[in-house]
Design a protein around this motif. Structure first.
Motif, PDB file in Angstrom:
ATOM      1  N   HIS A   1      -3.962   8.612   1.734  1.00 55.52           N
ATOM      2  CA  HIS A   1      -3.393   9.856   2.248  1.00 55.52           C
ATOM      3  C   HIS A   1      -3.590   9.992   3.752  1.00 55.52           C
ATOM      4  O   HIS A   1      -4.705   9.847   4.264  1.00 55.52           O
TER       5      HIS A   1
ATOM      6  N   ASP B   1       0.745   8.273   1.237  1.00 53.84           N
ATOM      7  CA  ASP B   1       1.209   9.619   0.902  1.00 53.84           C
ATOM      8  C   ASP B   1       1.029  10.511   2.123  1.00 53.84           C
ATOM      9  O   ASP B   1      -0.084  10.694   2.616  1.00 53.84           O
TER      10      ASP B   1
ATOM     11  N   GLN C   1       0.843  -1.190   0.000  1.00 54.09           N
ATOM     12  CA  GLN C   1       0.000   0.000   0.000  1.00 54.09           C
ATOM     13  C   GLN C   1       0.886   1.251   0.000  1.00 54.09           C
ATOM     14  O   GLN C   1       1.847   1.342   0.766  1.00 54.09           O
ATOM     15  N   LEU C   2       0.549   2.213  -0.866  1.00 57.27           N
ATOM     16  CA  LEU C   2       1.293   3.466  -0.947  1.00 57.27           C
ATOM     17  C   LEU C   2       0.643   4.490  -0.025  1.00 57.27           C
ATOM     18  O   LEU C   2      -0.533   4.831  -0.189  1.00 57.27           O
TER      19      LEU C   2
ATOM     20  N   SER D   1      -3.266   5.628  -4.087  1.00 63.34           N
ATOM     21  CA  SER D   1      -2.502   5.891  -2.864  1.00 63.34           C
ATOM     22  C   SER D   1      -3.455   6.319  -1.754  1.00 63.34           C
ATOM     23  O   SER D   1      -4.515   6.883  -1.993  1.00 63.34           O
TER      24      SER D   1
ATOM     25  N   ARG E   1      -1.369  13.324  -7.493  1.00 65.14           N
ATOM     26  CA  ARG E   1      -1.132  12.135  -6.667  1.00 65.14           C
ATOM     27  C   ARG E   1      -1.010  10.894  -7.545  1.00 65.14           C
ATOM     28  O   ARG E   1      -1.369  10.901  -8.729  1.00 65.14           O
TER      29      ARG E   1
END
Length: 450
Positions: free
Chosen positions: A388, A371, A368-369, A386, A382
């Protein structure tokens, strides 16, 4: 006559010494005040006035400390939330003579209700103000935030519009001296320079080219600003007056084995590259330049902090940065000799970094990204899918994350992402990697954003 600017890194705070014919005034001093005294001495000036343009939320004022050292009175604008115990109140039209310089107070509420600006006129040469010190009302490229009074959003934004119109009217050709530069939490759109004029701003500042009052108000009300938890402490201290910074605060180096890690927090203030390569597994990365921006989010002012640094000089510099936002429990440090520590059986950790190609592969494998940029940054550009969470809100929102999941932290370049990764690792997240280069590297690789 001279004006000397004192810039405080990290906070992007700007304060000023104005001198003329053996007299001087200081505007918006920070907590560590020795530099103001030295400037006055070097120019043969006696400090006769200390003026605050507004109630600071993001740093401790040095006004009461400087006043006690020099005997100069402190002056503050009207209508503060609570009385400023160490200051005298000044109002519209009051004048101070500093040699041949005249400082005139104009009330410019909007950022805060007690905000003032200061018009500087050279009595020997000028027919009008040559300079204006605007506090947080007007910056280079932006204007002050107006969200400190959530129940009065429109009214406060309207007050700021009126105040800026007053500045433009009273000092149309003056040089602009704001209280912050780019990087401050008091505005998002500041230019990355500290020189301008009111005339230039009137033509180029995106907020000043708005000539309709309601349009200005609407735009301000829609802005998003973060309110750091430590702001409340700053507000309280800047009403009653904080104690002087007692430098030096750093004691002799301590070894990791001497520490009770259940009663102190390890803050590694080295540069990110050093931290990623080798660090104590229970330390949080917070490079010196990021301390004032994020310590107030990630730590409590009551925490006992042990600084991990390259040497005592770096530790002392870090302690000074902490002190500017009221974090004084930083007396002890550990020298970052990780080869030596490992040789004695000490546990040393490192953090994996990944590049754009690796990120793509990991995302396909279920990573999992995360940010951690500001929401305004995230919304403007973005990476698809992702998640946040603003870095400052990790302590509050971390429980929404799955500790068994695998995370790649990212920001604009990798700096804040590294801080986030270290914080997650210290709180039980075992699978965290840092996207070094982050959004910048992703774009350079030619990958799509949204």
């Amino acid at each position: 006559m001279f004006i000397e600017t004192i810039k405080t890194p990290g906070l992007a705070h700007l304060s000023y010494v104005i001198g003329s014919d053996g007299q001087a005034a200081v505007i918006d001093p920070r907590r560590d005040v020795d530099e103001y005294v030295q400037i006055c001495k070097a120019n043969g000036c006696k400090l006769i006035a200390i003026i605050e343009t507004h109630r600071n939320e993001d740093l401790i004022s040095g006004s009461p400390i400087l006043s006690e050292m020099t005997g100069a009175n402190v002056y503050h604008g009207p209508n503060p939330e609570s009385p400023i115990e160490y200051a005298k109140t000044v109002k519209e039209g009051e004048v101070f003579k500093i040699g041949n310089a005249q400082l005139e107070i104009i009330e410019t509420p909007g950022h805060t209700k007690d905000s003032i600006s200061i018009l500087l006129t050279d009595l020997e040469f000028d027919n009008g103000p040559a300079a204006v010190f605007t506090g947080d009302a007007l910056f280079v490229g932006d204007v002050g935030r107006t969200d400190f009074y959530p129940n009065e959003k429109e009214r406060i934004a309207g007050m700021l519009y009126d105040s800026i119109e007053k500045i433009k009217s009273r000092a149309p050709a003056a040089i602009l001296y704001p209280a912050h530069g780019a990087g401050s939490v008091c505005g998002d759109g500041m230019a990355d320079r500290e020189f301008s004029t009111i005339e230039h701003e009137s033509r180029n500042n995106p907020m000043l080219v708005i000539n309709d009052r309601q349009e200005f108000i609407d735009k301000k009300v829609k802005e998003h600003h973060y309110y750091a938890p430590y702001f409340n402490d700053m507000e309280r201290l800047n009403m009653t007056g904080a104690a002087a910074y007692d430098s030096p605060r750093i004691v002799c180096p301590t070894s990791f084995s001497d520490l009770n890690l259940d009663s102190t927090i390890l803050i590694d203030v080295r540069n990110i590259e050093c931290f990623l390569g080798a660090h104590h597994p229970r330390s949080i990365a917070l490079p010196v330049g990021l301390i004032t921006a994020y310590a107030g989010w990630l730590l409590s002012s009551k925490d006992s902090i042990t600084i991990v640094a390259q040497n005592e000089q770096m530790a002392s510099e870090a302690a000074l940065h902490f002190s500017r936002i009221g974090y004084d429990n930083t007396q002890c440090f550990v020298e970052a000799n990780f080869p030596g520590y490992a040789a004695t059986g000490g546990e040393v950790a490192s953090t994996d970094i990944v590049d754009p190609k690796q990120v793509k592969e990991l995302l396909e494998d279920g990573w999992q990204l995360l940010d951690v940029r500001k929401i305004t940054e995230y919304e403007s550009c973005r990476i698809s899918n992702s998640e946040h969470i603003f870095l400052g809100e990790l302590p509050e929102k971390m429980n929404s994350l799955d500790k068994s999941a695998r995370y790649i932290t990212m920001c604009a370049s990798g700096m804040r992402a590294s801080v986030a990764a270290s914080y997650l690792s210290c709180n039980g997240f075992e699978n965290v990697k840092v996207f070094m280069g982050s959004l910048g590297a992703w774009k350079q690789a030619g990958f799509e954003t949204e």
